[in-house]
Every structure is written in structure tokens, then in C-alpha cells.
Design a protein around this motif. Structure first.
Motif, PDB file in Angstrom:
ATOM      1  N   GLY A 215       9.815 -11.863 -21.424  1.00 17.05           N
ATOM      2  CA  GLY A 215      10.953 -11.576 -20.705  1.00 17.05           C
ATOM      3  C   GLY A 215      11.168 -12.138 -19.310  1.00 17.05           C
ATOM      4  O   GLY A 215      12.219 -12.433 -18.833  1.00 17.05           O
ATOM      5  N   LEU A 216       9.946 -12.456 -18.584  1.00 22.40           N
ATOM      6  CA  LEU A 216      10.239 -13.235 -17.386  1.00 22.40           C
ATOM      7  C   LEU A 216      10.698 -14.683 -17.538  1.00 22.40           C
ATOM      8  O   LEU A 216      11.585 -14.788 -16.673  1.00 22.40           O
ATOM      9  N   LEU A 217      10.416 -15.164 -18.705  1.00 28.04           N
ATOM     10  CA  LEU A 217      11.024 -16.615 -18.840  1.00 28.04           C
ATOM     11  C   LEU A 217      12.539 -16.142 -19.189  1.00 28.04           C
ATOM     12  O   LEU A 217      13.375 -17.041 -18.598  1.00 28.04           O
ATOM     13  N   LEU A 218      12.990 -15.223 -19.752  1.00 28.87           N
ATOM     14  CA  LEU A 218      14.424 -14.973 -19.937  1.00 28.87           C
ATOM     15  C   LEU A 218      15.199 -14.576 -18.800  1.00 28.87           C
ATOM     16  O   LEU A 218      16.238 -14.886 -18.672  1.00 28.87           O
ATOM     17  N   ALA A 219      14.567 -13.942 -17.784  1.00 30.43           N
ATOM     18  CA  ALA A 219      15.016 -13.412 -16.534  1.00 30.43           C
ATOM     19  C   ALA A 219      15.305 -14.729 -15.648  1.00 30.43           C
ATOM     20  O   ALA A 219      16.370 -14.822 -15.153  1.00 30.43           O
ATOM     21  N   LEU A 220      14.337 -15.597 -15.704  1.00 34.02           N
ATOM     22  CA  LEU A 220      14.555 -16.885 -15.121  1.00 34.02           C
ATOM     23  C   LEU A 220      15.576 -17.644 -15.408  1.00 34.02           C
ATOM     24  O   LEU A 220      16.233 -18.137 -14.710  1.00 34.02           O
ATOM     25  N   ALA A 221      15.550 -17.719 -16.935  1.00 41.93           N
ATOM     26  CA  ALA A 221      16.776 -18.489 -17.521  1.00 41.93           C
ATOM     27  C   ALA A 221      18.220 -17.765 -17.136  1.00 41.93           C
ATOM     28  O   ALA A 221      19.167 -18.383 -16.770  1.00 41.93           O
ATOM     29  N   GLY A 222      18.076 -16.508 -16.971  1.00 42.07           N
ATOM     30  CA  GLY A 222      19.368 -15.735 -16.514  1.00 42.07           C
ATOM     31  C   GLY A 222      19.731 -16.250 -15.146  1.00 42.07           C
ATOM     32  O   GLY A 222      20.997 -16.194 -14.731  1.00 42.07           O
ATOM     33  N   VAL A 223      18.817 -16.361 -14.346  1.00 42.09           N
ATOM     34  CA  VAL A 223      19.243 -16.901 -13.011  1.00 42.09           C
ATOM     35  C   VAL A 223      19.836 -18.290 -13.067  1.00 42.09           C
ATOM     36  O   VAL A 223      20.972 -18.243 -12.437  1.00 42.09           O
ATOM     37  N   VAL A 224      19.313 -18.852 -13.888  1.00 42.16           N
ATOM     38  CA  VAL A 224      19.944 -20.413 -13.719  1.00 42.16           C
ATOM     39  C   VAL A 224      21.577 -20.409 -14.636  1.00 42.16           C
ATOM     40  O   VAL A 224      22.237 -20.735 -14.048  1.00 42.16           O
ATOM     41  N   ALA A 225      21.546 -19.583 -15.413  1.00 42.90           N
ATOM     42  CA  ALA A 225      22.670 -19.296 -16.358  1.00 42.90           C
ATOM     43  C   ALA A 225      23.898 -18.642 -15.399  1.00 42.90           C
ATOM     44  O   ALA A 225      24.918 -18.994 -15.679  1.00 42.90           O
ATOM     45  N   ILE A 226      23.304 -17.657 -14.758  1.00 47.45           N
ATOM     46  CA  ILE A 226      24.319 -17.066 -13.966  1.00 47.45           C
ATOM     47  C   ILE A 226      24.933 -17.850 -12.769  1.00 47.45           C
ATOM     48  O   ILE A 226      25.976 -17.644 -12.376  1.00 47.45           O
ATOM     49  N   TRP A 227      24.021 -18.353 -12.181  1.00 51.00           N
ATOM     50  CA  TRP A 227      24.296 -19.495 -11.150  1.00 51.00           C
ATOM     51  C   TRP A 227      25.177 -20.399 -11.692  1.00 51.00           C
ATOM     52  O   TRP A 227      26.404 -20.615 -10.775  1.00 51.00           O
ATOM     53  N   LEU A 228      25.136 -20.959 -12.841  1.00 51.64           N
ATOM     54  CA  LEU A 228      26.002 -22.082 -13.309  1.00 51.64           C
ATOM     55  C   LEU A 228      27.247 -21.300 -13.595  1.00 51.64           C
ATOM     56  O   LEU A 228      28.379 -21.837 -13.326  1.00 51.64           O
ATOM     57  N   PHE A 229      27.358 -20.247 -14.062  1.00 47.75           N
ATOM     58  CA  PHE A 229      28.550 -19.757 -14.458  1.00 47.75           C
ATOM     59  C   PHE A 229      29.368 -19.369 -13.203  1.00 47.75           C
ATOM     60  O   PHE A 229      30.528 -19.634 -13.241  1.00 47.75           O
TER      61      PHE A 229
END
Length: 351
Positions: free
Chosen positions: A200-214
Motif C-alpha cells: 500500500g505504501l508503494l501504491l500511495a507513492l505511485a499515487g503521489v506521482v500520478a496525481i502530480w502529473l495529472f
């Protein structure tokens, strides 16, 4: 006498410094609070700000707490930047946990590892479904999304209670209101032995990148934010306000639902009435302290997690009430709102 004078334009420096000043004010008020309660202020600060990071195990537990807060706050940042006020992330988190449980309970000892992504996906869909109710009522009937999303939290709590006290109650659970413990195959994979930190921590960090890009590197994210900042300009530019509404709420609901799935299939391992931990409401503070920016939200999620763990330690080691966690969260929010005044105004002395 002191007075406020409007700045010609908002201060970028104070926009960055305001959360730091709010934290300092929260700490100072906390010291006074500990003293009034007859507790050692130094020990109190140690419990809240040192104990959660004093060794590797403590840091791992901090990450366990920070993961759901980070995931939910990222979704809320999309909503708030779109001027969509989703206050019901707690309900979306709960329904995500319910949907994930429904899939997890179908697992047997022979079920393959495909069940893990299925559980997470079910949580995402559950959160999106619950957020879609708010989106539909706002879109079709212009209902206030603040009230609708907030009221749906209490409906979600009743749905959870009905299931754990009723059809999903473990018959071998000594009459406790909880489901049976999930099969080990549904367990969210952990990142290391001896720690509860999972993927879940990796998914959260991936979410940080994805939301920033979006938000900052795509046309769709630009349209989303313009719709929030200037609806009239967005309509003139041809941006769809309806699409912005649905994208914001479905994104936020899906991420809250994912957090719920990761919680029940991770650290908890079953659905209980105690799943509502206030993460959905605390994530609102996390989002604003992090300035609705994905990177800032990472640090504010860690800070809020320290309050959660510090509050638990304060109960066991200092004899303070459970509500001390909520007190610190509230202090931080009110201090931030007060300090944000300095972004648009400067303090002047004189008539």
C-alpha cells in the motif's frame, strides 16, 4: 494597535511558511495544554514527536498510519482544487472496505494470488460507487455536495454495522461483531519481514506521482483546476463543469475506497466496527496542511500520523484521554487557518 492590511497580491513566501508557523503554534499550545493537565510538557512532546521515529520499527508503524491518510488526501486534493467539496471521504473509505471484504470472504485456501488485486479493485469500485451518489445528486438536482457526502458517512457506518452484526458475523467469533479472519492468500503483501508495512505504501507513492502529473502536466488536469478557480472562464473555454465534477468525486472516492481495502486486507485482516478510524476526516486536514500539493501532502500525512501514534502512546504512558489526538489535529487545522490570513494580509502597527 495591530491591524491587517491587504497585500497587493498573495504572498508566495507565506504560502509556504504558513504550515510551519501553524505547527509551531500547535506545539506551543500543546506545551501549555500538557502543563495545565499536570503532565511533563517535555515528556509530552517526546511522546508525540520523538517516539514515533526513534527506531526502525517505530518508523515502519508510522508508515502504516501514513499510508491511508496519504492515499485519501491525494484524492481530496483533486476534489478541492476542482472546487468540489467532498467531506465524505470517511464514508467512501468504509464502503471501499465493505466491498473489499465481500471479495476477500469468497477466498478459500485454494484461491490463487489474483485475489489480492481483486480485493483492491473492489475497494476502489466501492469508494467510487459511494462518491457517485454525491456526484449524481449534485449533477442532476444541484444538491449541496458538502451535506450529501457528509450524511452518506453515517449511512456507510450503518451499512458496516448491519453486515458485521448480521450476515457477515463470524459464527465462530464468540459473538463479537466481526467477520471471520481473511484467508492468508488475501493478505496485502508486506514489503519486509518483521514489519506491517505493505505494498500500500508503494501504491500511495505511485499515487503521489500520478496525481502530480495529472494536475500539473496534463491538459485534463489544467481544465480540472480552471473549473475550480474560475467556473465562468472554464465554460467560456469549453471545459465541461459536469465532467470536472464527476472526475473529481470518482477519483477521490476511488482512492478513499482503495485505502479502505488496504486497511481491512492489510493490518486488520477482517472487517470490524472499529474500521472507522477517522482517516477520511483527518485526511481533509492533511490535504490542506500539504497545500493541496501531492509532495506537500506526503509530509503532512507523516505529521498527522505522528499525532495518531503520539495520541495512542500518550494514553498508555501518560494517562491522557484518547481525545488528545483529535485535540492536536484540531489545533493544527485552526492554527493553519489563522496563519493563512498572512498570505493575503500583512500585519501593521498603527491607526
Amino acid at each position: 494597535m495591530l491591524r491587517l492590511e491587504a497585500r497587493p497580491q498573495p504572498s508566495r513566501a507565506w504560502s509556504l511558511a504558513s504550515p510551519l508557523l501553524a505547527l509551531v503554534i500547535t506545539v506551543l499550545i500543546g506545551v501549555i495544554l500538557f502543563a495545565l493537565l499536570g503532565k511533563d510538557p517535555v515528556r509530552g512532546l517526546q511522546v508525540f514527536f520523538w517516539e514515533p521515529v526513534r527506531n526502525a520499527y517505530a518508523v515502519s508503524e508510522l508508515m502504516v498510519k501514513a499510508t491511508p491518510l496519504l492515499i485519501i488526501a491525494l484524492g481530496l486534493a483533486v476534489c478541492f482544487r476542482s472546487n468540489v467539496w467532498n467531506i465524505g471521504a470517511e464514508g467512501q473509505y468504509l464502503i471501499g472496505a465493505v466491498f473489499a471484504t465481500g471479495v476477500a470472504l469468497t477466498a478459500t485456501k485454494d484461491t490463487g494470488p489474483w485475489i489480492v488485486p481483486a480485493v483492491i479493485l473492489a475497494g476502489v469500485l466501492g469508494g467510487m460507487f459511494w462518491a457517485a451518489i454525491t456526484a449524481l445528486l449534485r449533477d442532476r438536482f444541484n444538491a449541496n455536495e458538502i451535506l450529501v457526502s457528509l450524511m452518506l458517512v453515517y449511512v456507510a457506518v450503518q451499512v458496516l454495522n448491519y453486515l458485521v452484526y448480521g450476515p457477515w458475523k463470524d459464527p465462530m467469533g464468540y459473538n463479537f461483531p466481526q467477520t471471520k479472519t481473511f484467508e492468508s492468500v488475501t493478505q496485502i503483501p508486506r514489503l519486509m519481514q518483521g514489519s506491517r508495512v505493505n505494498i500500500g505504501l508503494l501504491l500511495a507513492l505511485a499515487g503521489v506521482v500520478a496525481i502530480w502529473l495529472f494536475l500539473f502536466r496534463t491538459y485534463a488536469g489544467y481544465a480540472q483546476q480552471v473549473g475550480g478557480l474560475a467556473p465562468a472562464a472554464a465554460r467560456y473555454a469549453g471545459f465541461s463543469s459536469r465532467r470536472a465534477l464527476w472526475v473529481a468525486l470518482l477519483t477521490s472516492g476511488g482512492m478513499a475506497g482503495m485505502a479502505g481495502a488496504l486497511e481491512v486486507a492489510g493490518p486488520i485482516g477482517q472487517l470490524t466496527p472499529y474500521v472507522p478510524a477517522g482517516y477520511g476526516f483527518a485526511a481533509i486536514i492533511v490535504a490542506f496542511v500539504g497545500r493541496l500539493h501531492p509532495v506537500g501532502i506526503v509530509f503532512s500525512a507523516i505529521l498527522m500520523s505522528m499525532f495518531y501514534i503520539g495520541g495512542e502512546l500518550a494514553q498508555s504512558r501518560m494517562g491522557l484521554p484518547k481525545s488528545i489526538t483529535g485535540v492536536f489535529q484540531g489545533l493544527l487545522l485552526f492554527a493553519l487557518l489563522a496563519c493563512d490570513t498572512l498570505i493575503a494580509y500583512r500585519v501593521k502597527w498603527g491607526k
